[in-house]
Design an enzyme around this catalytic site. Structure first.
Site, PDB file in Angstrom:
ATOM      1  CB  CYS A  60      -0.907  -0.009   1.237  1.00  0.00           C
ATOM      2  SG  CYS A  60      -2.027   1.381   1.317  1.00  0.00           S
ATOM      3  CG  HIS A 111      -5.851  -2.042  -1.359  1.00  0.00           C
ATOM      4  ND1 HIS A 111      -4.883  -2.719  -0.654  1.00  0.00           N
ATOM      5  CD2 HIS A 111      -5.484  -0.737  -1.357  1.00  0.00           C
ATOM      6  CE1 HIS A 111      -3.963  -1.844  -0.239  1.00  0.00           C
ATOM      7  NE2 HIS A 111      -4.314  -0.632  -0.655  1.00  0.00           N
ATOM      8  CD  GLU A 112      -6.875   2.048  -3.746  1.00  0.00           C
ATOM      9  OE1 GLU A 112      -7.030   2.982  -2.946  1.00  0.00           O
ATOM     10  OE2 GLU A 112      -5.755   1.569  -4.000  1.00  0.00           O
TER      11      GLU A 112
END
Length: 104
Positions: free
Chosen positions: A47, A89-90
């Site tokens: 990330c 993830h976002e």
């Protein structure tokens, strides 16, 4: 990339089309995961918010996401593979969740 990562307090993510079948970067406004399917898959994730950290994260292999375009038009996408993982993830960022929160 989520807007929150760069200090914009809006529920917007941008998905990189590399290898996803999308023609260009796609903004997802107010994205919501409305369904998950398939096996749970564990894969290594990194990330930009936590440089140098890579951990295993388990996620559903397929997601159906409802979102709006910048014009306000509503859309849905069924995503799997790297695209599905990236969208999840976002959206996690929009919900205040980092990959570190997925540690077991």
């Amino acid at each position: 990339m989520s807007a929150i990562q760069i200090g914009i307090l809006k529920r917007v993510i941008i998905v990189d089309p590399t290898g996803s079948g999308l023609r260009q970067s796609q903004p997802f406004v107010n994205p919501q995961i409305i369904e998950t399917a398939g096996d749970m898959v564990t894969a290594r994730e990194a990330c930009l918010s936590i440089p140098g950290v890579i951990i295993n994260v388990t996620r559903p292999s397929k997601v159906r996401v409802r979102y709006s375009l910048l014009t306000g038009e509503q859309r849905e996408i069924i995503a799997e593979g790297d695209l599905g993982r990236g969208i999840q993830h976002e959206i996690d960022h929009l919900n205040g969740i980092l990959i570190l929160d997925h540690r077991e």
